[in-house]
Design a protein around this motif. Structure first.
Motif, PDB file in Angstrom:
ATOM      1  N   THR A  76       0.816  -1.223   0.000  1.00 33.14           N
ATOM      2  CA  THR A  76       0.000   0.000   0.000  1.00 33.14           C
ATOM      3  C   THR A  76       0.843   1.264   0.000  1.00 33.14           C
ATOM      4  O   THR A  76       0.642   2.139  -0.861  1.00 33.14           O
ATOM      5  N   PRO A  77       1.802   1.439   0.911  1.00 34.12           N
ATOM      6  CA  PRO A  77       2.604   2.672   0.857  1.00 34.12           C
ATOM      7  C   PRO A  77       3.476   2.777  -0.385  1.00 34.12           C
ATOM      8  O   PRO A  77       3.692   3.883  -0.892  1.00 34.12           O
ATOM      9  N   ILE A  78       3.978   1.637  -0.880  1.00 33.87           N
ATOM     10  CA  ILE A  78       4.776   1.697  -2.106  1.00 33.87           C
ATOM     11  C   ILE A  78       3.910   2.165  -3.276  1.00 33.87           C
ATOM     12  O   ILE A  78       4.315   3.013  -4.085  1.00 33.87           O
ATOM     13  N   ASP A  79       2.713   1.605  -3.370  1.00 38.32           N
ATOM     14  CA  ASP A  79       1.801   2.032  -4.424  1.00 38.32           C
ATOM     15  C   ASP A  79       1.452   3.513  -4.263  1.00 38.32           C
ATOM     16  O   ASP A  79       1.344   4.253  -5.246  1.00 38.32           O
ATOM     17  N   ALA A  80       1.285   3.964  -3.006  1.00 36.36           N
ATOM     18  CA  ALA A  80       0.978   5.378  -2.755  1.00 36.36           C
ATOM     19  C   ALA A  80       2.120   6.271  -3.219  1.00 36.36           C
ATOM     20  O   ALA A  80       1.893   7.333  -3.815  1.00 36.36           O
ATOM     21  N   VAL A  81       3.354   5.854  -2.967  1.00 34.99           N
ATOM     22  CA  VAL A  81       4.519   6.644  -3.394  1.00 34.99           C
ATOM     23  C   VAL A  81       4.597   6.702  -4.916  1.00 34.99           C
ATOM     24  O   VAL A  81       4.788   7.781  -5.506  1.00 34.99           O
ATOM     25  N   PHE A  82       4.441   5.533  -5.572  1.00 34.31           N
ATOM     26  CA  PHE A  82       4.506   5.509  -7.036  1.00 34.31           C
ATOM     27  C   PHE A  82       3.389   6.353  -7.653  1.00 34.31           C
ATOM     28  O   PHE A  82       3.601   7.124  -8.589  1.00 34.31           O
ATOM     29  N   GLN A  83       2.170   6.236  -7.117  1.00 31.11           N
ATOM     30  CA  GLN A  83       1.055   7.018  -7.644  1.00 31.11           C
ATOM     31  C   GLN A  83       1.249   8.504  -7.350  1.00 31.11           C
ATOM     32  O   GLN A  83       0.861   9.359  -8.157  1.00 31.11           O
ATOM     33  N   ALA A  84       1.855   8.819  -6.191  1.00 31.20           N
ATOM     34  CA  ALA A  84       2.121  10.222  -5.872  1.00 31.20           C
ATOM     35  C   ALA A  84       3.103  10.832  -6.867  1.00 31.20           C
ATOM     36  O   ALA A  84       2.937  11.973  -7.301  1.00 31.20           O
ATOM     37  N   ILE A  85       4.122  10.057  -7.233  1.00 33.45           N
ATOM     38  CA  ILE A  85       5.082  10.537  -8.230  1.00 33.45           C
ATOM     39  C   ILE A  85       4.378  10.840  -9.540  1.00 33.45           C
ATOM     40  O   ILE A  85       4.581  11.886 -10.170  1.00 33.45           O
ATOM     41  N   SER A  86       3.507   9.929  -9.963  1.00 33.55           N
ATOM     42  CA  SER A  86       2.748  10.131 -11.202  1.00 33.55           C
ATOM     43  C   SER A  86       1.830  11.345 -11.102  1.00 33.55           C
ATOM     44  O   SER A  86       1.761  12.171 -12.021  1.00 33.55           O
ATOM     45  N   THR A  87       1.123  11.469  -9.968  1.00 31.71           N
ATOM     46  CA  THR A  87       0.186  12.590  -9.790  1.00 31.71           C
ATOM     47  C   THR A  87       0.911  13.929  -9.787  1.00 31.71           C
ATOM     48  O   THR A  87       0.453  14.902 -10.402  1.00 31.71           O
ATOM     49  N   ILE A  88       2.042  13.987  -9.090  1.00 29.00           N
ATOM     50  CA  ILE A  88       2.811  15.239  -9.044  1.00 29.00           C
ATOM     51  C   ILE A  88       3.311  15.617 -10.425  1.00 29.00           C
ATOM     52  O   ILE A  88       3.283  16.794 -10.826  1.00 29.00           O
ATOM     53  N   GLN A  89       3.762  14.634 -11.196  1.00 28.39           N
ATOM     54  CA  GLN A  89       4.199  14.914 -12.561  1.00 28.39           C
ATOM     55  C   GLN A  89       3.036  15.407 -13.413  1.00 28.39           C
ATOM     56  O   GLN A  89       3.196  16.309 -14.239  1.00 28.39           O
ATOM     57  N   HIS A  90       1.852  14.812 -13.222  1.00 30.61           N
ATOM     58  CA  HIS A  90       0.654  15.278 -13.929  1.00 30.61           C
ATOM     59  C   HIS A  90       0.415  16.755 -13.645  1.00 30.61           C
ATOM     60  O   HIS A  90       0.071  17.537 -14.544  1.00 30.61           O
TER      61      HIS A  90
END
Length: 609
Positions: free
Chosen positions: A296-310
């Motif tokens: 869960t936290p790893i997925d949150a970090v990866f998705q956060a990276i994607s969201t911030i780039q968006h």
């Protein structure tokens, strides 16, 4: 060039600070949401340790009900706190976006006039809408998930190392491979996001342009062409969004693949270690549970990276708007409550050796000097491009002179507070903008606190009584988008009444008779005479009747004052004006011969100076 680049970087940094300030204003709510999320995460991380203790107790003797109840309590508390944390985060993110939208709206409405000429209005409109919506995910969701996810990963990793550091090295090796792939993928997301936001802005600007001129579009049979042009921007946005979706779709599966791969490696290697006695079964189960919780936290970090780039593309566009220059009050302005001192007979407005150009080394006005006396009607005439509209723009301080000064009531206008200065000058534009709303809303737009008696006074002055009498709801009748329910002449008179309601010292009229027939033109001429007893008038005139009714006439030619005086004096002393008057008279005779008293295209072409 280097200076311009440094200035651009400085203004973009200023814009970024404005965005960060919107977040800073809600820092306690964000901190509260983060703390709640971390508390929920701590309860989750404690559960494998409780399971380990529960297994140890079962293997050593009877089941301990207290430990079981503790596990159930941890599950229940985690769920409740997580729900509360998500609600606080969602509400805070909406508050942040509201604050940012309000800042953008306020900033867009106060930009310097040249900025509107350099940017497409529809694209500016899209910034508080679509760009802020994209930015919401980056500021609220992305940053928060990055912080909580990173802390969650750190906590799980710490406990995994404590349980079995050898197994953790295997997990780390698999996750490094997955992380390398993710970092490679997200590099293209920001570029695609910025391209997509710009395409949406272009689409919005194109649609706003076409809809504002929809009658011209229909009459020109240009619907298909406009649809193709606007559709091309929509297709560009689609292409960028598909590219982002392609890149984004890889992040989640790659993260899951890394965690699942690590889980399988741990399952195989850990089973062998339990079999050989190198690890206990309770430690192994706790380690496996941490592996599942790590997902869960790893997925949150990866998705956060994607969201911030968006959101970085949207952030850049928001920063660009916040970095645009806005109107500012003069540093040496006197208090707004003060009233400029003036003497009897002193000019209301004076231009003193004014030079101005919209572009460097291309002046429009060349040392213009003229005065507008009080309670006097001054007509401003000249060929198209002579500088008449530019003088109006300088009088309203939409622009500032490059050289020379504009004086108002005996004081340098550049030292007067803008709101106080403009409150004393009425402006009637040639196109007479009428806004969506009721007729009352439009009349009282510049003086919202005006009483009914004041409204009736300007209605009578602008000869609007007949119009109001035939409207179904009188003053409370909706006039339609851009005043489409009114005729051109009616919109002109509404604009004049709106300007008169503020009781200005100076009234600027840009060709007030442009949309009037002969009867209404004569009525307006009488109105101008009446108004000139209350305030000074400066009129851009194209009609001979307007010029002849003026007390003074100023003739502009190529950005210079050619001559000035009364109609009779100029007829006697100035051949340039005599030729102009003869041409006007001929066109007036032709118009009367055509019988309609209408302002035909041929008439306007013949007399426009």
């Amino acid at each position: 060039m280097l200076c311009r680049q440094q200035h651009s970087n400085h203004t973009l940094r200023s814009g970024a600070w404005d965005v960060l300030r919107a977040v800073r204003d809600h820092k306690w709510s964000i901190i509260g949401a983060v703390l709640l999320t971390l508390l929920s995460l701590g309860l989750a991380l404690a559960q494998p340790l409780v399971v380990k203790r529960l297994l140890d107790s079962v293997m050593a003797g009877p089941l301990q009900s207290g430990v079981l109840m503790l596990l159930v309590t941890l599950f229940a508390c985690q769920t409740g706190i997580q729900v509360l944390a998500r609600y606080v985060l969602a509400r805070t993110s909406e508050s942040i976006m509201l604050g940012l939208r309000l800042r953008l709206i306020e900033h867009l409405l106060r930009l310097r006039i040249p900025v509107y000429n350099q940017h497409r209005i529809g694209d500016l409109i899209s910034r508080p809408g679509t760009d802020v919506a994209v930015l919401r995910r980056g500021i609220a969701d992305g940053v928060t998930h990055a912080v909580t996810g990173s802390i969650g990963v750190l906590g799980a990793v710490t406990l995994m190392i404590w349980l079995d550091w050898r197994l953790f090295l295997l997990v780390l090796a698999v996750l490094i491979v997955a992380g390398t792939i993710v970092v490679t993928v997200v590099r293209g997301i920001r570029t695609a996001s910025l391209a997509g936001q710009r395409a949406i802005g272009s689409m919005t600007a194109g649609l706003e342009r076409a809809l504002c001129a929809i009658r011209t579009v229909r009459a020109s049979r240009a619907e298909e062409r406009e649809s193709k042009t606007i559709g091309q921007a929509a297709r560009s946005a689609y292409t960028a969004s598909v590219r982002m979706a392609k890149l984004d779709s890889m992040i989640g599966p790659v993260g899951e693949l890394g965690v699942n791969g690590a889980f399988l490696v741990v399952l195989l290697v850990g089973s062998l270690r339990v079999t050989t006695g190198d690890a206990s079964i309770s430690d192994f189960v706790a380690f496996l549970l941490y592996m599942t919780y790590l997902a869960t936290p790893i997925d949150a970090v990866f998705q956060a990276i994607s969201t911030i780039q968006h959101s970085r593309g949207a952030l850049q566009r928001v920063n660009e708007v916040l970095a645009l220059p806005r109107e500012r009050e003069p540093v040496t302005a006197r208090p707004a409550t003060a009233t400029p001192a003036h003497t009897e007979g002193e000019p209301v407005l004076a231009f003193r050796d004014v030079w101005f150009g919209y572009h460097a080394r291309r002046p429009v006005l060349h040392g213009v000097s003229l005065t507008v006396p009080p309670c006097c009607c001054t007509a401003l005439i000249g060929r198209s491009g002579a500088g008449k509209s530019t003088l109006f723009a300088l009088a309203e301080r939409f622009y500032e002179p490059d050289r020379g000064q504009v004086w108002f009531r005996g004081e340098d206008a550049s030292r007067l507070p803008l709101a106080d200065y403009r409150a004393r000058i009425g402006l009637v534009e040639q196109h007479c903008p009428v806004m969506h709303g009721t007729l009352r809303d439009n009349l009282s737009y510049a003086a919202p606190d005006a009483c009914d008696d004041e409204l009736h006074r300007v209605i009578e002055l602008a000869d609007l009584g007949e119009l109001i009498a035939r409207l179904p709801r009188g003053l409370d009748t909706d006039v339609g988008e851009h005043g489409t329910m009114l005729s051109g002449g009616e919109r002109q008179r509404v604009a004049i009444a709106r300007a008169l309601l503020t009781k200005p010292d100076l009234l600027l009229l840009d060709e007030p008779t442009a949309h009037l027939d002969a009867i209404n033109e004569a009525a307006l001429t009488r109105t101008i005479r009446l108004v000139s007893t209350e305030c000074a008038l400066l009129i851009i005139a194209h009609r001979f009747s307007t010029v002849r009714a003026a007390d003074r006439i100023v003739v502009l030619d190529a950005g210079r004052v050619h001559t000035a005086g009364t109609h009779e004096k100029l007829l006697d002393t100035n051949s340039y004006y005599r030729n102009l008057a003869a041409a006007w008279s001929a066109n007036s005779d032709n118009r009367n011969g055509d019988g309609g008293g209408r302002d035909t295209t041929a008439d306007r072409t013949g007399v426009e100076w």
